[in-house]
Design an enzyme around this catalytic site. Structure first.
Site, short mmCIF file in Angstrom:
data_model
loop_
_atom_site.label_atom_id
_atom_site.label_comp_id
_atom_site.label_asym_id
_atom_site.label_seq_id
_atom_site.Cartn_x
_atom_site.Cartn_y
_atom_site.Cartn_z
N THR A 172 -4.46 -2.92 -1.23
CA THR A 172 -5.08 -2.51 0.03
C THR A 172 -6.58 -2.73 -0.07
O THR A 172 -7.18 -2.49 -1.13
CB THR A 172 -4.83 -1.03 0.41
N ASP A 211 -8.53 -0.89 1.41
CA ASP A 211 -9.14 0.45 1.55
C ASP A 211 -9.47 1.11 0.21
O ASP A 211 -10.27 2.02 0.17
CB ASP A 211 -8.20 1.37 2.33
N GLY A 220 0.85 -1.19 0.00
CA GLY A 220 0.00 0.00 0.00
C GLY A 220 0.88 1.24 0.00
O GLY A 220 2.08 1.16 -0.30
N GLY A 246 2.32 3.03 2.29
CA GLY A 246 3.51 2.99 3.15
C GLY A 246 4.66 2.23 2.49
O GLY A 246 5.78 2.75 2.36
#
Ligand code: F6P
Length: 366
Positions: free
Chosen positions: A143, A145, A120, A122
């Site tokens: 991810t 999300d 993701g 990061g």
């Protein structure tokens, strides 16, 4: 078929896991071996696998047999091992240091010509820093999300939506039997994609997302109106990052030096207390949590993950480093990782999905 110059390809999965990681690893290994005749080195537990010896292994075709439908990652992952800000406790004090040179040396020692980072924002930010240090990096976005702007969709998201929708369907029947307000709190960090899509698919009455801060009185009016019309139950789908108009998101723990980012959570319980106080209705909360990250990827994610894995290996063959594969429907394309991690994808508050939900009577509390 034409064989390219032999290469050693490193592959790692970083950050929180999500369904479809194994499907990507499989696609990388199969494409690298079958199409190019390259060797693939699997790096265990994200970037931490480059910080210690003995945390890499060769991945052959046999190693990826049967992993397409499997959740998790055969390589392991972590979201706590950024080599540029490595944290250790020394004499009771937290020490943060840049040990990226260790990872860099190991990449060279292992003879890795190119590194595929599946992660993701990061992990992709770390990948970008290694790219700037001269490592030939290619990224693959993952991810649940779905919060990366540079791609139409990340893999893992659709499986999370499916899991959440199934939970909402189940909560519907028990909510109706008991005449209760059922709140389901979903993941998503600072965006409401999982809550919005599963709420729409599951026929929620109220959906609260971070992009549309809510007025409590609007939510209460909706529940009371339903009650008056004989609909003695309500389903509320709440993103973990949802917040009231005058207020902040609810945290399980704040950001700190050791744990890193803040942890969102608890909005469901907070809302339940207020709703019971303001409506007198019995309210229950389900926090779906990491269930959304587990399990077998749905067909859409298996296919997207496979396409991403194949395309990432082809980017290596083209020498297109510092790039991340992305979905620009209907094609798989690529964008510079730097661009991909500079902004995130929020739900447009007046976009088609929200408008559709509102037309169908869903209350967002605005
Ligand atoms: O980014 C994926 C995600 O599952 C978020 O939706 C959630 O806020 C977070 O990770 C949870 O992280 P952890 O696994 O560290 O609890």
């Amino acid at each position: 078929m034409k064989m390219e110059t032999s290469k050693h390809l490193g592959v790692l999965t970083g950050g929180g896991d999500c369904p479809g990681l194994n499907a990507v690893i499989r696609a990388v290994v199969k494409t690298a071996i079958n199409r190019f005749g390259w060797k693939v080195i699997g790096i265990e537990d994200g970037f931490s696998g480059l910080l210690k010896p003995g945390k890499t292994r060769t991945l052959g075709l046999k190693d990826v047999k049967g992993i397409l439908p499997r959740g998790g990652t055969i390589l392991g992952t972590t979201n706590r091992s950024n080599p540029f800000e490595y944290k250790t406790w020394v004499n009771g004090k937290l020490r943060v240091e840049d040990i990226s040179h260790i990872a860099h040396d190991r990449i060279e020692k292992l003879g890795i010509d190119a590194l595929i980072v599946i992660g993701g924002d990061g992990s992709l930010k770390i990948a970008q820093r290694f790219f700037e240090l001269g490592v030939s990096v290619v990224g693959i976005p993952k991810t649940i999300d779905n919060d990366l702007e540079a791609t139409d969709m990340t893999f893992g998201f659709q499986t999370a939506v499916l899991t959440a929708t199934e939970a909402i369907d189940k909560l519907h029947t028990t909510a109706e039997s008991h005449h209760r307000v059922m709140i389901v709190e979903l993941m998503g960090r600072y965006v409401g994609w999982i809550a919005l899509e599963s709420g729409l698919a599951g026929g929620a009455d109220v959906i609260l997302i971070p992009e549309i801060p809510y007025h409590m009185e609007k939510v209460v009016t909706k529940i009371k109106d339903r009650d008056k019309r004989g609909r003695k139950f309500s389903i509320m789908v709440v993103a973990e990052g949802a917040k009231p108009v005058e207020g902040k998101a609810t945290l399980l723990s704040p950001a700190d030096k050791e744990a890193g980012a803040e942890r969102l959570g608890g909005i469901g319980d907070k809302l339940a207390q207020e709703i019971t106080r303001l409506t007198g209705m019995e309210t229950r909360v389900t926090v779906l949590g990491h269930v959304q990250r587990g399990g077998s990827p749905c067909p859409f994610d298996r296919i997207l993950a496979s396409r991403y894995g194949r395309a990432a290996v082809e980017l290596v063959a083209e020498g297109k480093f510092g790039h991340m594969v992305c979905l620009h429907t209907p094609n798989i394309e690529s964008v510079p990782i730097k661009e991909a991690v500079s902004s995130f994808l929020a739900v447009p508050p007046d976009g088609d999905l929200v408008r559709t939900a509102e037309m169908l009577g869903v209350e967002f509390g605005r």
